[in-house]
Design an enzyme around this catalytic site. Sequence first.
Site, mmCIF file in Angstrom:
data_model
loop_
_atom_site.group_PDB
_atom_site.id
_atom_site.type_symbol
_atom_site.label_atom_id
_atom_site.label_comp_id
_atom_site.label_asym_id
_atom_site.label_seq_id
_atom_site.Cartn_x
_atom_site.Cartn_y
_atom_site.Cartn_z
ATOM 1 N N TYR A 135 15.161 -58.713 -59.963
ATOM 2 C CA TYR A 135 15.048 -58.587 -61.440
ATOM 3 C C TYR A 135 16.442 -58.250 -62.139
ATOM 4 O O TYR A 135 16.552 -58.513 -63.164
ATOM 5 C CB TYR A 135 13.986 -57.248 -61.589
ATOM 6 C CG TYR A 135 12.809 -57.510 -61.889
ATOM 7 C CD1 TYR A 135 11.945 -58.157 -61.060
ATOM 8 C CD2 TYR A 135 12.137 -57.185 -62.868
ATOM 9 C CE1 TYR A 135 10.288 -58.621 -61.106
ATOM 10 C CE2 TYR A 135 10.659 -57.331 -63.201
ATOM 11 C CZ TYR A 135 9.858 -58.216 -62.236
ATOM 12 O OH TYR A 135 8.658 -58.252 -62.665
ATOM 13 N N ASP A 242 5.151 -55.910 -58.797
ATOM 14 C CA ASP A 242 4.831 -56.483 -59.842
ATOM 15 C C ASP A 242 3.705 -57.197 -59.826
ATOM 16 O O ASP A 242 2.711 -57.128 -60.644
ATOM 17 C CB ASP A 242 5.988 -57.480 -60.774
ATOM 18 C CG ASP A 242 5.696 -57.962 -62.076
ATOM 19 O OD1 ASP A 242 4.972 -57.379 -62.751
ATOM 20 O OD2 ASP A 242 5.920 -59.322 -62.138
ATOM 21 N N ASP A 246 -0.704 -56.076 -60.500
ATOM 22 C CA ASP A 246 -1.518 -57.099 -61.261
ATOM 23 C C ASP A 246 -2.857 -57.397 -60.335
ATOM 24 O O ASP A 246 -3.875 -57.406 -60.995
ATOM 25 C CB ASP A 246 -0.987 -58.121 -61.699
ATOM 26 C CG ASP A 246 -0.225 -58.101 -63.142
ATOM 27 O OD1 ASP A 246 0.141 -56.968 -63.449
ATOM 28 O OD2 ASP A 246 -0.382 -59.257 -64.062
#
Length: 352
Positions: A135, A242, A246
């Site tokens: 990231y 991440d 989800d």
Amino acid sequence: MKICVLPGDGIGPEIIVEAVRVLKALGLAFEMEEAPVGGAGYRALGHPLPESTLALAKASDAILFGAVGDFSLDSLPRELRPEQAILGLRKELNLFANFRPALVYPELVDASSLKPEVISGLDILIIRELTGDIYFGKPRGIRTLESGEREGFDTMRYSESEIRRVLRVGFDAARKRSKRLCSVDKANVLDTMQLWREVAVEVGKEYPDVELSHQYVDNAAMQLLKNPKQFDVIVTGNMFGDILSDEASMLTGSIGMLPSASLNENNFGLYEPIHGSAPDIAGKGIANPLATILSAAMMLRFSFNHIEAADRIEAAVKRVLAQGFRTGDIIEPGMKAIGTREMGDAVLAALN
Ligand code: IPM
Ligand code: MG
């Protein structure tokens, strides 16, 4: 106690309003101040994380965050896109430890696409590293090769100390729960992840009372669907966290149910639902505010040590679910969906 309230984009403002109403109803002495972020920040002040917003965040005791993302701004240079607001806050405030609990409420067992026996009673905690990894790694970019073809590149990068500190958070959390920690990596392919595993094993020696296991991320993604109850606390890097969080949200029925806390070394925290700005339903008043309301509860618990108030909110959420209140994302056949405001009203009524 000063709370910085950052509604953001899409459904952000709608869900934040409900969480703010719940906080106000507790009768605690909070000061709350709002500021624009994300696309809203760009439109109001020319930047997704305007200086004044960042200054307010830094001067506060905690941040309550809605969501950012706005398709109509996706053609802006990356540093001006809405997502930079949340990435910038995480980095600027050093919020490296992201807690993403996934809890299956008995009332929502049938709202999940998985079989009830697989998920009922599930209570796991994903701890996602939040300020490193691909990231933020440099170099990154899109360049033109000699052949004239373009090439995109990003860099996965973790220093030992970054890995160590989030692993410690994972072990400390596991210690307070079932004393089992699963570290998720991709040590079979990536050097960064080999280091991750080595450091995990080293830190594990400081916690002989916690059982440490390791899984590759591809296997972990499968195991989460196959037998999620094998997990208690999972600790992993930014990108894998991440994706897995989800995925884990779907075990619980809806991504609209999952709160999160992002903390730095001093326990300063930003609290946000794990879902995004959901532009497709923005402005319709149908978004589920429960993830944000539960994020406010996490804020009370982690940042302000108002355990009783946090318990009260969480109990109220359980009660409204038991009473049959459902937004569209958690609806089941034969039930009637209510809107964002009605769900907020139901939680307020259930508080007392
Ligand atoms: C999340 C979101 C963010 C992320 C986006 C909005 C930048 O997906 O919090 O999980 O990728 O971290
Ligand atoms: Mg995400």
